[in-house]
Design an enzyme around this catalytic site. Structure first.
Site, PDB file in Angstrom:
ATOM      1  CB  CYS A   1     105.412  75.658  44.522  1.00  0.00           C
ATOM      2  SG  CYS A   1     104.164  76.950  44.553  1.00  0.00           S
TER       3      CYS A   1
ATOM      4  CB  CYS B   1     103.505  78.852  28.333  1.00  0.00           C
ATOM      5  SG  CYS B   1     103.824  78.685  30.067  1.00  0.00           S
TER       6      CYS B   1
ATOM      7  CG  LEU C   1      92.682  72.695  44.107  1.00  0.00           C
ATOM      8  CD1 LEU C   1      92.357  73.744  45.146  1.00  0.00           C
ATOM      9  CD2 LEU C   1      91.391  72.140  43.499  1.00  0.00           C
TER      10      LEU C   1
ATOM     11  CB  CYS D   1     107.684  75.073  41.192  1.00  0.00           C
ATOM     12  SG  CYS D   1     107.978  76.283  39.889  1.00  0.00           S
TER      13      CYS D   1
ATOM     14  CB  CYS E   1     108.518  82.298  41.422  1.00  0.00           C
ATOM     15  SG  CYS E   1     106.856  82.427  42.127  1.00  0.00           S
TER      16      CYS E   1
HETATM   17  N1  SAH Z   1     102.786  81.035  39.502  1.00  0.00           N
HETATM   18  C1  SAH Z   1     101.606  80.688  38.801  1.00  0.00           C
HETATM   19  C2  SAH Z   1     101.815  80.565  37.303  1.00  0.00           C
HETATM   20  C3  SAH Z   1     103.095  79.958  36.860  1.00  0.00           C
HETATM   21  S1  SAH Z   1     103.293  78.253  37.243  1.00  0.00           S
HETATM   22  C4  SAH Z   1     100.991  79.421  39.380  1.00  0.00           C
HETATM   23  O1  SAH Z   1     101.639  78.771  40.195  1.00  0.00           O
HETATM   24  O2  SAH Z   1      99.860  79.123  39.018  1.00  0.00           O
HETATM   25  C5  SAH Z   1     102.212  77.535  36.042  1.00  0.00           C
HETATM   26  C6  SAH Z   1     101.801  76.119  36.330  1.00  0.00           C
HETATM   27  O3  SAH Z   1     102.926  75.232  36.226  1.00  0.00           O
HETATM   28  C7  SAH Z   1     101.215  75.940  37.716  1.00  0.00           C
HETATM   29  O4  SAH Z   1      99.955  75.284  37.686  1.00  0.00           O
HETATM   30  C8  SAH Z   1     102.271  75.096  38.385  1.00  0.00           C
HETATM   31  O5  SAH Z   1     101.726  74.360  39.415  1.00  0.00           O
HETATM   32  C9  SAH Z   1     102.803  74.263  37.235  1.00  0.00           C
HETATM   33  N2  SAH Z   1     104.085  73.608  37.523  1.00  0.00           N
HETATM   34  C10 SAH Z   1     105.090  74.052  38.301  1.00  0.00           C
HETATM   35  N3  SAH Z   1     106.069  73.117  38.402  1.00  0.00           N
HETATM   36  C11 SAH Z   1     105.658  72.053  37.668  1.00  0.00           C
HETATM   37  C12 SAH Z   1     106.230  70.769  37.383  1.00  0.00           C
HETATM   38  N4  SAH Z   1     107.409  70.399  37.868  1.00  0.00           N
HETATM   39  N5  SAH Z   1     105.494  69.924  36.607  1.00  0.00           N
HETATM   40  C13 SAH Z   1     104.305  70.310  36.078  1.00  0.00           C
HETATM   41  N6  SAH Z   1     103.736  71.493  36.296  1.00  0.00           N
HETATM   42  C14 SAH Z   1     104.397  72.363  37.097  1.00  0.00           C
HETATM   43 FE1  SF4 Z   2     105.955  80.337  41.653  1.00  0.00          FE
HETATM   44 FE2  SF4 Z   2     104.762  78.159  42.649  1.00  0.00          FE
HETATM   45 FE3  SF4 Z   2     103.979  79.139  40.262  1.00  0.00          FE
HETATM   46 FE4  SF4 Z   2     106.396  77.959  40.575  1.00  0.00          FE
HETATM   47  S1  SF4 Z   2     104.389  77.002  40.753  1.00  0.00           S
HETATM   48  S2  SF4 Z   2     105.979  79.850  39.473  1.00  0.00           S
HETATM   49  S3  SF4 Z   2     106.975  78.616  42.672  1.00  0.00           S
HETATM   50  S4  SF4 Z   2     103.821  80.122  42.274  1.00  0.00           S
END
Ligand code: SAH
Ligand code: SF4
Length: 351
Positions: free
Chosen positions: A120, A109, A224, A123, A116
């Site tokens: 979110c 990964c 999603l 995150c 970023c």
């Molecule tokens: N920015 C992209 C890819 C990186 S994040 C995206 O958001 O898809 C990759 C995955 O990790 C995403 O599905 C995100 O929602 C998830 N993720 C982020 N924070 C998380 C957390 N605290 N627990 C579990 N999954 C998380």
């Molecule tokens: Fe960026 Fe959101 Fe993906 Fe985290 S989950 S890496 S803030 S897009």
């Protein structure tokens, strides 16, 4: 921006761009194939020992190319075999990568940005803000460093077989570099990782999804997380700019070339998106024939206000979706004991 006079990282060249580069400088273009084999097949970065490569190319390499790899500055091993790495780049910025073993594969990964910008609310990477895009060479460097680490530290382990762009950063905000890195990963003379073993995950930038038409047909994962615009906007501010309907429409218009699969990532957060109304709305908005949902347990980190649901709740949610005809899996939450979700090692380092 890397200035012209600085050595150029050799890991940022696709095979065809390296052939072209050599030709332009009066060298034989087949040397690119030899160089690719030395670096990616033999993992031999000491160009002085490349026996079949012309002397004048080695001389050029010593003057013009950088062979520097990201440095592993921290690593953490989970009880389930997941290993998380914190890498330091040349400018001392750091990013994470996680290696996840499964029965017949070893998935890496990897990160595409330092921090970023999407923000979110669940995150950990988002709390670090956005610093810069990674170069393709820095992405390739993550894989090469980990394969070399595996060779030295885990001689019985296989090398990385699958790539997921699910580390730190939003790959669609760095698409040109992610495209170069993907081309390098797929090159048969090098890593030779097939497009079916590469997955790009996105939070859902409509313009970026549309550009994927010109991208190698890798698997796509859409984060999603809620079927309701209001809830999704509270979790992912990007949803205010690109509504769910627009994002789903963009995803549906992607040409489904052979082997490209589209997965919906669904982070389950207690009391936020794990209710019966979420089940019903997901069933309503997703196409049952092509959709696959990956349920992920929310990985809590210090300072986060959300909570993870219980195992029971995760199973209930999955079974409700399956009984209504959706293909749905609970992604085993790997590395929970080392906070393996995106951004969590870097934050722990800073705390
Ligand atoms: N920015 C992209 C890819 C990186 S994040 C995206 O958001 O898809 C990759 C995955 O990790 C995403 O599905 C995100 O929602 C998830 N993720 C982020 N924070 C998380 C957390 N605290 N627990 C579990 N999954 C998380
Ligand atoms: Fe960026 Fe959101 Fe993906 Fe985290 S989950 S890496 S803030 S897009």
């Amino acid at each position: 921006m890397i200035a012209d006079h600085l050595p150029k990282s050799i890991y940022g060249f696709t095979l065809s761009s390296l052939r072209e580069y050599l030709l332009e400088r009066g060298f034989a273009k087949y040397a690119a194939d030899q160089i690719y084999r030395w670096i990616y097949r033999h993992q031999d970065l000491d160009y002085s020992s490349w026996s079949n490569v012309a002397k004048k190319i080695k001389q050029h390499a010593s003057e013009q190319w950088s062979f520097q790899l990201p440095k592993i500055i921290r690593q953490q091993l989970s009880s389930d075999g997941t290993v998380k790495f914190l890498f330091e780049m040349q400018d001392l910025k750091s990013v994470e990568a996680v290696v996840i073993p499964a029965k017949d594969r070893l998935t890496l990964c990897l990160s595409t940005q330092v921090g970023c910008a999407i923000g979110c609310t669940f995150c950990n990477t988002a709390t670090q803000g956005f610093e810069r895009n990674l170069t393709a060479a820095e992405m390739v460097g993550q894989l090469l460093t980990i394969n070399r680490w595996l060779g030295q530290q885990r001689p019985d382990s296989m090398q990385v077989s699958n790539i997921v762009y699910m580390g730190q950063g939003e790959p669609l905000q760095n698409l040109p570099q992610v495209k170069i890195a993907t081309t390098i990963f797929m090159e048969p003379l090098g890593f030779g990782i097939s497009q079916r073993k590469i997955t790009l995950s996105t939070s859902g930038l409509v313009a970026g999804i549309e550009q994927l038409k010109d991208f190698p047909p890798v698997n796509i994962a859409l984060s999603l997380h809620s079927p309701f615009d209001q809830v999704r906007s509270s979790l992912m501010p990007i949803n205010r700019a690109h509504s769910l309907e627009d994002v789903l429409q963009a995803i549906k218009s992607l040409p489904l070339k052979a082997h490209r699969s589209i997965t919906y990532e669904y982070l389950l957060i207690k009391g936020i998106n794990d209710r019966m109304e979420d089940v019903q709305e997901l069933v309503r908005i997703l196409d049952h024939t092509t959709s696959k949902i990956n349920l992920i347990r929310y990985n809590q980190f210090p300072g986060s206000s959300y909570q993870a649901p219980s195992d029971q709740q995760m199973i209930w949610f999955r079974d409700q979706l399956i009984s209504r005809g959706l293909v749905c899996t609970n992604r085993a939450s790997k590395g929970e004991d080392i906070m393996a979700a995106c951004g969590q090692l870097k934050s722990a380092q800073q705390n």
